[in-house]
Write a protein that holds these residues in place. Sequence first.
Motif, short mmCIF file in Angstrom:
data_model
loop_
_atom_site.label_atom_id
_atom_site.label_comp_id
_atom_site.label_asym_id
_atom_site.label_seq_id
_atom_site.Cartn_x
_atom_site.Cartn_y
_atom_site.Cartn_z
N SER A 284 0.82 -1.19 0.00
CA SER A 284 0.00 0.00 0.00
C SER A 284 0.87 1.26 0.00
N SER A 285 0.39 2.29 -0.68
CA SER A 285 1.12 3.54 -0.69
C SER A 285 0.74 4.43 0.48
N LYS A 286 -0.22 3.99 1.28
CA LYS A 286 -0.66 4.79 2.43
C LYS A 286 -0.06 4.23 3.69
N PRO A 287 0.11 4.99 4.72
CA PRO A 287 0.14 6.44 4.80
C PRO A 287 1.45 7.01 4.29
N LYS A 288 1.43 8.31 4.03
CA LYS A 288 2.60 8.97 3.47
C LYS A 288 3.43 9.70 4.55
N VAL A 289 2.78 10.09 5.65
CA VAL A 289 3.46 10.81 6.72
C VAL A 289 3.10 10.16 8.05
N ILE A 290 4.11 9.88 8.87
CA ILE A 290 3.90 9.25 10.17
C ILE A 290 4.65 10.07 11.22
N CYS A 291 3.90 10.52 12.23
CA CYS A 291 4.51 11.26 13.33
C CYS A 291 4.74 10.33 14.50
N LEU A 292 5.94 10.27 14.99
CA LEU A 292 6.29 9.39 16.10
C LEU A 292 6.30 10.12 17.43
N GLY A 293 5.82 11.34 17.47
CA GLY A 293 5.79 12.09 18.72
C GLY A 293 4.71 11.57 19.65
N LEU A 294 4.99 11.64 20.93
CA LEU A 294 4.01 11.23 21.94
C LEU A 294 2.94 12.30 22.06
N GLY A 295 1.82 11.91 22.67
CA GLY A 295 0.76 12.87 22.94
C GLY A 295 1.31 14.06 23.72
N GLN A 296 0.68 15.20 23.56
CA GLN A 296 1.07 16.44 24.22
C GLN A 296 2.38 17.01 23.67
N THR A 297 2.73 16.63 22.44
CA THR A 297 3.91 17.22 21.79
C THR A 297 3.51 17.92 20.49
N THR B 21 0.73 16.99 18.61
CA THR B 21 0.17 16.06 17.63
C THR B 21 -1.17 16.52 17.08
N SER B 22 -2.01 17.14 17.89
CA SER B 22 -3.30 17.63 17.38
C SER B 22 -3.09 18.75 16.36
N SER B 23 -2.18 19.65 16.66
CA SER B 23 -1.88 20.74 15.72
C SER B 23 -1.26 20.17 14.44
N LEU B 24 -0.38 19.19 14.59
CA LEU B 24 0.23 18.56 13.42
C LEU B 24 -0.84 17.85 12.59
N MET B 25 -1.78 17.17 13.25
CA MET B 25 -2.86 16.50 12.53
C MET B 25 -3.64 17.53 11.70
N ASP B 26 -4.00 18.66 12.32
CA ASP B 26 -4.73 19.70 11.60
C ASP B 26 -3.92 20.20 10.40
N ALA B 27 -2.63 20.43 10.61
CA ALA B 27 -1.77 20.92 9.53
C ALA B 27 -1.66 19.91 8.40
N LEU B 28 -1.46 18.64 8.74
CA LEU B 28 -1.35 17.61 7.71
C LEU B 28 -2.63 17.52 6.88
N GLU B 29 -3.77 17.62 7.55
CA GLU B 29 -5.04 17.56 6.81
C GLU B 29 -5.21 18.78 5.92
N MET B 30 -4.80 19.98 6.40
CA MET B 30 -4.87 21.19 5.57
C MET B 30 -3.96 21.09 4.35
N LEU B 31 -2.83 20.39 4.51
CA LEU B 31 -1.85 20.24 3.41
C LEU B 31 -2.20 19.11 2.46
N GLY B 32 -3.31 18.42 2.72
CA GLY B 32 -3.74 17.36 1.81
C GLY B 32 -3.29 15.96 2.21
N PHE B 33 -2.79 15.80 3.42
CA PHE B 33 -2.36 14.50 3.91
C PHE B 33 -3.41 13.86 4.82
N GLY B 34 -4.65 14.24 4.64
CA GLY B 34 -5.74 13.65 5.42
C GLY B 34 -6.42 12.57 4.63
N PRO B 35 -7.21 11.78 5.28
CA PRO B 35 -7.47 11.86 6.71
C PRO B 35 -6.27 11.38 7.52
#
Length: 135
Positions: free
Chosen positions: A2-15, A17-31
């Motif tokens: 599979s070609s999915k997923p394209k971006v994987i964040c290995l940061g723990l919660g509270q680092t 990750t929610s902001s990064l999730m929002d940014a990735l989805e805005m940049l077209g890497f969602g869901p």
Amino acid sequence: MSSKPKVICLGLGQTGTSSLMDALEMLGFGPCYHMKVVLQNQDPNEIKTWTDLGQGNVTSDIVAVGLEPICRLGSTTLDDIRTLLKDYNSIVDYPPAIYYEELYKAYPDAKFILTTREPVKWEASSGCENFSTYS
């Protein structure tokens, strides 16, 4: 593979990750797969997959290419992980961030991001202000 997923964040919660999730989805890497998804889905099979990983119950399907398996016994395979994450273009937060080796083996072409935070600030934000006294 599979070609999915394209971006994987290995940061723990509270680092961030929610902001990064929002940014990735805005940049077209969602869901984006995040702990919020696990909590929303309440899928027993999804939870079992992560639980089996946490107990070391993983078999590798990459022995054929000469790489050492994570564990020779168990019920969760890298294909199970790929199936679980097949609808996501990116991954952040728990529980996947804990299984960086398995994610790298499942998605060697993905881009990996590590988010960090100053330990004292992370500890305070996690609700574990006295965590160091338990370790």
